[in-house]
Design a protein around this motif. Sequence first.
Motif, PDB file in Angstrom:
ATOM      1  N   GLY A   1       0.864  -1.188   0.000  1.00 41.54           N
ATOM      2  CA  GLY A   1       0.000   0.000   0.000  1.00 41.54           C
ATOM      3  C   GLY A   1       0.882   1.212   0.000  1.00 41.54           C
ATOM      4  N   GLU A   2       0.707   2.102  -0.992  1.00 42.50           N
ATOM      5  CA  GLU A   2       1.601   3.255  -1.073  1.00 42.50           C
ATOM      6  C   GLU A   2       0.854   4.568  -0.903  1.00 42.50           C
ATOM      7  OE1 GLU A   2       4.075   2.452  -4.559  1.00 42.50           O
ATOM      8  OE2 GLU A   2       4.021   0.412  -3.782  1.00 42.50           O
ATOM      9  N   PHE A   3       0.423   5.151  -2.024  1.00 41.30           N
ATOM     10  CA  PHE A   3      -0.180   6.477  -1.929  1.00 41.30           C
ATOM     11  C   PHE A   3      -1.550   6.383  -1.266  1.00 41.30           C
ATOM     12  CE2 PHE A   3       2.916   6.553  -5.308  1.00 41.30           C
ATOM     13  CZ  PHE A   3       3.698   7.614  -4.905  1.00 41.30           C
ATOM     14  N   ILE A   4      -1.739   7.217  -0.270  1.00 40.08           N
ATOM     15  CA  ILE A   4      -2.984   7.188   0.486  1.00 40.08           C
ATOM     16  C   ILE A   4      -3.677   8.549   0.375  1.00 40.08           C
ATOM     17  CG2 ILE A   4      -2.314   5.407   2.148  1.00 40.08           C
ATOM     18  CD1 ILE A   4      -1.812   8.122   3.893  1.00 40.08           C
ATOM     19  N   HIS A   5      -4.928   8.613   0.742  1.00 34.22           N
ATOM     20  CA  HIS A   5      -5.687   9.852   0.529  1.00 34.22           C
ATOM     21  C   HIS A   5      -6.152  10.518   1.825  1.00 34.22           C
ATOM     22  CE1 HIS A   5      -5.570   8.831  -3.677  1.00 34.22           C
ATOM     23  NE2 HIS A   5      -5.959   7.601  -3.353  1.00 34.22           N
ATOM     24  N   HIS A   6      -6.132   9.795   2.938  1.00 33.14           N
ATOM     25  CA  HIS A   6      -6.613  10.358   4.200  1.00 33.14           C
ATOM     26  C   HIS A   6      -5.605  10.093   5.317  1.00 33.14           C
ATOM     27  CE1 HIS A   6     -10.415  10.776   2.159  1.00 33.14           C
ATOM     28  NE2 HIS A   6     -10.318   9.504   1.794  1.00 33.14           N
TER      29      HIS A   6
ATOM     30  N   LEU B   1      -2.250   6.744   9.679  1.00 31.04           N
ATOM     31  CA  LEU B   1      -2.188   6.328  11.088  1.00 31.04           C
ATOM     32  C   LEU B   1      -2.443   4.831  11.217  1.00 31.04           C
ATOM     33  CD1 LEU B   1      -4.105   9.414  12.520  1.00 31.04           C
ATOM     34  CD2 LEU B   1      -1.686   8.859  12.902  1.00 31.04           C
ATOM     35  N   GLN B   2      -3.370   4.345  10.402  1.00 32.02           N
ATOM     36  CA  GLN B   2      -3.694   2.911  10.422  1.00 32.02           C
ATOM     37  C   GLN B   2      -2.493   2.069   9.945  1.00 32.02           C
ATOM     38  OE1 GLN B   2      -7.393   2.366   8.370  1.00 32.02           O
ATOM     39  NE2 GLN B   2      -7.190   0.135   8.450  1.00 32.02           N
ATOM     40  N   ALA B   3      -1.837   2.552   8.875  1.00 32.14           N
ATOM     41  CA  ALA B   3      -0.669   1.818   8.349  1.00 32.14           C
ATOM     42  C   ALA B   3       0.440   1.789   9.406  1.00 32.14           C
ATOM     43  CB  ALA B   3      -0.182   2.469   7.064  1.00 32.14           C
ATOM     44  N   ALA B   4       0.640   2.926  10.089  1.00 28.34           N
ATOM     45  CA  ALA B   4       1.685   2.980  11.126  1.00 28.34           C
ATOM     46  C   ALA B   4       1.354   2.023  12.266  1.00 28.34           C
ATOM     47  CB  ALA B   4       1.802   4.405  11.650  1.00 28.34           C
ATOM     48  N   GLN B   5       0.064   1.961  12.612  1.00 25.17           N
ATOM     49  CA  GLN B   5      -0.382   1.053  13.674  1.00 25.17           C
ATOM     50  C   GLN B   5      -0.073  -0.394  13.306  1.00 25.17           C
ATOM     51  OE1 GLN B   5      -1.261   2.425  16.476  1.00 25.17           O
ATOM     52  NE2 GLN B   5      -1.237   0.334  17.273  1.00 25.17           N
TER      53      GLN B   5
ATOM     54  N   VAL C   1       9.480   0.796   5.095  1.00 27.39           N
ATOM     55  CA  VAL C   1       8.324   1.691   5.129  1.00 27.39           C
ATOM     56  C   VAL C   1       8.409   2.720   3.999  1.00 27.39           C
ATOM     57  CG1 VAL C   1       7.179   3.435   6.557  1.00 27.39           C
ATOM     58  CG2 VAL C   1       8.240   1.460   7.644  1.00 27.39           C
ATOM     59  N   LYS C   2       7.276   2.964   3.345  1.00 28.07           N
ATOM     60  CA  LYS C   2       7.232   4.017   2.323  1.00 28.07           C
ATOM     61  C   LYS C   2       6.631   5.284   2.949  1.00 28.07           C
ATOM     62  CE  LYS C   2       7.091   1.054  -1.667  1.00 28.07           C
ATOM     63  NZ  LYS C   2       7.415  -0.149  -0.880  1.00 28.07           N
ATOM     64  N   LEU C   3       7.327   6.406   2.784  1.00 25.36           N
ATOM     65  CA  LEU C   3       6.842   7.639   3.425  1.00 25.36           C
ATOM     66  C   LEU C   3       5.506   8.097   2.856  1.00 25.36           C
ATOM     67  CD1 LEU C   3      10.017   9.820   4.057  1.00 25.36           C
ATOM     68  CD2 LEU C   3       8.909   8.131   5.543  1.00 25.36           C
ATOM     69  N   SER C   4       5.226   7.804   1.595  1.00 25.64           N
ATOM     70  CA  SER C   4       3.916   8.207   1.048  1.00 25.64           C
ATOM     71  C   SER C   4       2.798   7.485   1.784  1.00 25.64           C
ATOM     72  CB  SER C   4       3.844   7.935  -0.455  1.00 25.64           C
ATOM     73  OG  SER C   4       3.908   6.560  -0.699  1.00 25.64           O
ATOM     74  N   GLN C   5       3.090   6.254   2.222  1.00 25.25           N
ATOM     75  CA  GLN C   5       2.085   5.483   2.981  1.00 25.25           C
ATOM     76  C   GLN C   5       1.905   6.086   4.383  1.00 25.25           C
ATOM     77  OE1 GLN C   5       3.212   1.362   3.337  1.00 25.25           O
ATOM     78  NE2 GLN C   5       1.137   0.681   3.799  1.00 25.25           N
TER      79      GLN C   5
ATOM     80  N   LEU D   1       2.743  15.572   9.780  1.00 25.28           N
ATOM     81  CA  LEU D   1       2.149  14.313  10.252  1.00 25.28           C
ATOM     82  C   LEU D   1       3.094  13.142   9.938  1.00 25.28           C
ATOM     83  CD1 LEU D   1      -0.457  12.649  11.179  1.00 25.28           C
ATOM     84  CD2 LEU D   1      -0.915  12.406   8.729  1.00 25.28           C
ATOM     85  N   CYS D   2       3.637  13.148   8.727  1.00 23.86           N
ATOM     86  CA  CYS D   2       4.532  12.063   8.305  1.00 23.86           C
ATOM     87  C   CYS D   2       5.739  11.972   9.247  1.00 23.86           C
ATOM     88  CB  CYS D   2       4.963  12.315   6.857  1.00 23.86           C
ATOM     89  SG  CYS D   2       6.129  11.113   6.236  1.00 23.86           S
ATOM     90  N   ILE D   3       6.320  13.125   9.592  1.00 24.09           N
ATOM     91  CA  ILE D   3       7.491  13.127  10.482  1.00 24.09           C
ATOM     92  C   ILE D   3       7.094  12.607  11.875  1.00 24.09           C
ATOM     93  CG2 ILE D   3       9.206  14.605  11.620  1.00 24.09           C
ATOM     94  CD1 ILE D   3       9.119  16.343   9.013  1.00 24.09           C
ATOM     95  N   GLU D   4       5.939  13.054  12.351  1.00 20.47           N
ATOM     96  CA  GLU D   4       5.464  12.591  13.676  1.00 20.47           C
ATOM     97  C   GLU D   4       5.289  11.069  13.682  1.00 20.47           C
ATOM     98  OE1 GLU D   4       2.869  16.528  14.645  1.00 20.47           O
ATOM     99  OE2 GLU D   4       1.795  14.610  14.752  1.00 20.47           O
TER     100      GLU D   4
END
Length: 312
Positions: A56-61, A66-70, A90-94, A103-106
Amino acid sequence: MHWFNQLVVMLLPLAPKPLVKRFAARYVAGETQAQMLDTVRRLNQQGMLATVDVLGEFIHHREEALQAAQEYKSILGALAKEGLDANISVKLSQMGLLLDQTLCIEIMEDLVSTAAKYRNFVRIDMEDSACTSDTLNIYLKLRRKYDNVGVVLQAYLRRTLGDTRQVCNDLERLGVKANFRLCKGIYVEPRQIAFKDHALINKNYTLILEDMLKNRAYVGIATHNEELVWEAMRLIDLHHSKKEEYEFQMLLGVDPELRNIILDGGHRLRVYVPFGQQWYAYSLRRLKENPALAWHIIKNMFSPGDISREAG
Ligand SMILES: Cc1cc2nc3c(=O)[nH]c(=O)nc-3n(C[C@H](O)[C@H](O)[C@H](O)COP(=O)(O)OP(=O)(O)OC[C@H]3O[C@@H](n4cnc5c(N)ncnc54)[C@H](O)[C@@H]3O)c2cc1C
């Protein structure tokens, strides 16, 4: 690409999903965490390390990020509980890079610090050239605080030798070493910024790898190209790189014979293990890169035969 291969690639989306799924079994470790853990266990038993990728790469919300990080945090817990030798890719776009960089950095800080608690490691995959500078900046930001994070560089980009030196110099000032995975690069990029000629990409790969090894950076040498594997072994020998300073890396399902040759040579080898619900898009990408395998699928649309699972 040969016209016949182009035709095969065009026909692929017409192939029935169950058939693609049978083919995907070679490249994807299933849809569930339990299936992924089985694959990692099997690889560990065969003397290989793993790195786990949730497809799963590019996401829209932001919720998706947050779900992918979880999910990655849950994987870190499961790997520790099972005593498996695997880190995460990990892909940063995800993780929301293209939605909200803060948000990505957090999310990444949280993920890398969670990995540190498990004494594990996070590899940041590299995506298309629109993400390169941001990805390197975020890597450097994280590396200032944590030593269990690494990044990927792509040998097909003309900028990469410069990036390698810049990252090594920036980290040198902090008295720490860089941790890279070096691959050729998988995205379609314009000639202005990327080498197109295969022989030239190989030359650039060798040049950059030598720079990384000379700088005593840790390198994940990610390739299935036997000529590059040979070049890497020559450079490892030339620069007296120790076993703890590098590893070879290959994708699940690609050339298990070469994997064993590398292992038999006494080198460490890590297998990239993708899994998850989004196996279909990933499998189509793998097939597009290797139309000879895709042709198998097209043939099987008419006469189902055996598309074997990876032996190990
Ligand atoms: C562990 C790992 C991590 C990677 N991470 C990234 C990343 O973060 N960013 C990125 O842009 N790219 C990544 N890649 C992909 C990489 O950039 C190349 O596109 C890919 O590895 C093919 O290049 P190669 O060096 O294997 O050489 P090639 O000469 O392209 O391949 C050698 C042979 O291997 C086989 N082969 C290679 N790749 C595949 C495949 N995908 N499916 C089926 N057969 C194949 C082919 O039969 C080919 O003849 C990664 C690759 C690996 C191994």
